[in-house]
Design an enzyme around this catalytic site. Sequence first.
Site, PDB file in Angstrom:
ATOM      1  CB  SER A 103       4.623  -3.944   0.640  1.00 15.34           C
ATOM      2  OG  SER A 103       5.621  -4.392   1.519  1.00 15.34           O
ATOM      3  CE1 TYR A 124       5.134   1.016   2.275  1.00 16.15           C
ATOM      4  CE2 TYR A 124       5.378  -1.105   3.368  1.00 16.15           C
ATOM      5  CZ  TYR A 124       5.550  -0.302   2.256  1.00 16.15           C
ATOM      6  OH  TYR A 124       6.125  -0.823   1.120  1.00 16.15           O
TER       7      TYR A 124
END
Length: 270
Positions: free
Chosen positions: A150, A163
């Site tokens: 990401s 995350y």
Amino acid sequence: MGSAAGRLTGKSALVTGAGSGIGAATAEVFAREGAKVLVVDVDKSKASVTVDRIREEGGVAEPFAADVSDEDQVAGAVEFAVERFGGVDVLQNYASERSLVAEDVFVAEADLSVWLGQLRVDLLGCVLTAKHVLPHMVRAGGGSITNASSLAAWLSLEGRPAYATAKAGVIGLSKSLAVEYGKQGIRCNVLAPGHIVSPATEKMFSAAQTEVLLDHVATPRLGRPDDVAMAALFLASPESSFINGQVLVVDGGMSAYAPMVPSFRRLAAQ
């Protein structure tokens, strides 16, 4: 369902997190390009919905329920794919722990269980699937692995540190796999999506936040699952046979400019 291109004809693919969003879109694109797809999701009912769509178009797919942080379940998924399809030529990892979003807060305030949960699914899940797929790819003389990272791996949104850390680890893992197994014909690359509109992200961002995100892409629209799926197809196909250990960013140009650009645009408009 097979397309004229058929870039994955004769291949078998295992896609995790394929019950919805980017994972589902990728499983469907792979099937359209001729692959036999094992659609893996922690929720088998969601995996079955994806499989139904594939089969309606004439594709070949099977659903499989597995938690990618559980090694026994991962091993079972891989063995099922090998028995059903004869091997695993393509591994596509999208599984992510979305249930911890609200609890993934600043480091000093976070509970350790949040970190462990995020790391187990987003990072260890990629380790476990690779561990069990690699012996089959080695015996077959090659294969392609693509792991989902990401933009959060290197551009902080101020929040979600667990995350972000897990996704940064995915990049390091993928480069290691590329180097360790590249000489055996196995490539490992990374997809790093920016903001992609999906059921999961719609729950995470308000309408006002989505407008802000739109202001920060260098395209007229935000990303869609199919945008990432087509990039995944490229990395899984022979067209990328000399691409290994790389990070392909799919973000509409969000990471391409200095952060003050949207403010300058607004000033110019005034």
